[in-house]
Design an enzyme around this catalytic site. Sequence first.
Site, mmCIF file in Angstrom:
data_model
loop_
_atom_site.group_PDB
_atom_site.id
_atom_site.type_symbol
_atom_site.label_atom_id
_atom_site.label_comp_id
_atom_site.label_asym_id
_atom_site.label_seq_id
_atom_site.Cartn_x
_atom_site.Cartn_y
_atom_site.Cartn_z
ATOM 1 N N PRO A 62 3.239 12.703 -12.955
ATOM 2 C CG PRO A 62 5.512 12.221 -12.841
ATOM 3 C CD PRO A 62 4.230 12.049 -12.077
ATOM 4 C CG ASP A 107 -4.551 18.303 -16.458
ATOM 5 O OD1 ASP A 107 -3.919 17.479 -17.130
ATOM 6 O OD2 ASP A 107 -4.241 18.582 -15.277
ATOM 7 C CE LYS A 116 -8.345 25.876 -16.203
ATOM 8 N NZ LYS A 116 -9.050 27.005 -16.834
ATOM 9 N N GLY A 142 0.212 15.574 -12.274
ATOM 10 C CA GLY A 142 0.963 15.894 -11.068
ATOM 11 C C GLY A 142 0.115 15.719 -9.822
ATOM 12 C CG ASP A 143 -0.422 16.819 -5.183
ATOM 13 O OD1 ASP A 143 -0.295 15.790 -4.516
ATOM 14 O OD2 ASP A 143 -1.150 17.776 -4.828
ATOM 15 C CB THR A 180 4.223 17.516 -7.460
ATOM 16 O OG1 THR A 180 4.153 18.709 -8.248
ATOM 17 C CG2 THR A 180 5.492 17.545 -6.620
ATOM 18 C CB ALA A 181 6.291 17.898 -12.451
ATOM 19 C CG MET A 222 2.764 25.663 -15.982
ATOM 20 S SD MET A 222 1.155 26.143 -15.312
ATOM 21 C CE MET A 222 1.547 26.366 -13.569
#
Length: 462
Positions: A225, A248, A270, A302-303, A331-332, A383
């Site tokens: 994260p 990213d 992105k 994250g993952d 992951t977050a 998101m």
Amino acid sequence: MQHFPIFLAVAGRRIVLSGGGDAAMAKLRLLMKTEAHLTVIASEIAPDIRKWAAQGKLQIIERAMEPGDALCAALFYAANEDDAEDARVSAIANAEGALVNIIDNLADSQFITPAIVDRDPVTVAIGTEGAAPVLARAIKADLEERLPPSLGVLARIGKTFRHAVEVLPMGRKRRDFWSAFYFGKGPQAIEEGEDAVIPALETLLDDHIMAEAKEGHVDLVGAGPGDPELLTLKARNALDKADVVIHDRLVTGEILELARREAIIIDAGKTGFGPSMKQEDIDALIVQHAQDGHHVVRLKAGDPTVFGRLDEEIEALEAADISYRIVPGITAASAAVANIGQSLTKRQRNSSVRLITGHDTKGYADHDWRALAQPGEVAAIYMGKKSARFIQGRLLMHGADPHTPLTIIENVSRPDQRIVATTLAEMEPTMTNAGLTGPAITFYGLAPRDAQANALKLKEFA
């Protein structure tokens, strides 16, 4: 960073030191390891300094410093152990163009001398900008134990051989050669004596010249994260080996700093509902660099298996017959739930948890809102900033309790992390009013542990 670390060329140049006592001797023990011309200026000179002068290691001027004494000096040290005298001589040296260091006076110094691990020509400098000299000494002691004395000999011999190694192309092939020398053939050869090292180098170079070029490879790596300390060891090792890093936009600068300095770093970011590099362009970029024989790290926040479009990149790699490896990351949702003191699942509350996205390639993402609206359900919404009102409306429309707790965590695990606790009924306008600018994850059905405890107390008194 207030002090930029550099290695200054001092061979044949003047270094002047004002002072003749204990502080001066401590600094001179380090300076005498250089090839500089050392000059000590002081009215009173310690016996050890006189002995070093007799051995030709330095020159003494036995009087107080005067204008002109620091001319052409690269560095100047004020070590008089007297604040007024140090200020006086520093002003002279500064006016004459020397960089000035005042012993034990960080604020008025133009440079600092770090703790040094000396395996000449390998030198490791450790600086804490004066904040923690004890810590610097501890790191120095640890490195002294880890780095064998033979390392300096290998480096000196390797330096004489660098021109011959230019027959190998820059990048992975040349790096593999030096890695094999310093961590394999070199230490083995030096056990037989220094004379055995050059023949070992020549044999190793022949082997690498004749070796077939390695095929490219791609590591699809989860960067976690944001906190570099949450990187897995496997992710850290992948960054150490990468020729190319394609990342990213949510990968933090602190993590990118861990990549090799000569690695090619490519931003393939992105943005939800905003300008983005097309996924097919990212796929082509990864494939092209791997086909060029590079070790590529595709670095995802994250993952990579969670909302990372991993399958599309794997399909592109398989179509091009390129080897790949998936390196999972934290992951977050996992990092965020730990930071609010909660668990994603809990007996007698929820036996499942949903990881959902607020939007996909088509716009706002639809989910099984009726099932999610049931009491006790928990979801981590990725998101979800721009789709907050849509999510709120769908859940309320399907019967969700307006008082269901909601927690928004911005910049998960980073120094500027922010936690906002609210309810489903107040999801909007809370998210808008919070002015979120960083990446955020929203927990539906979970409150921070301290907020939950306070709510239970209020209920008891009601």
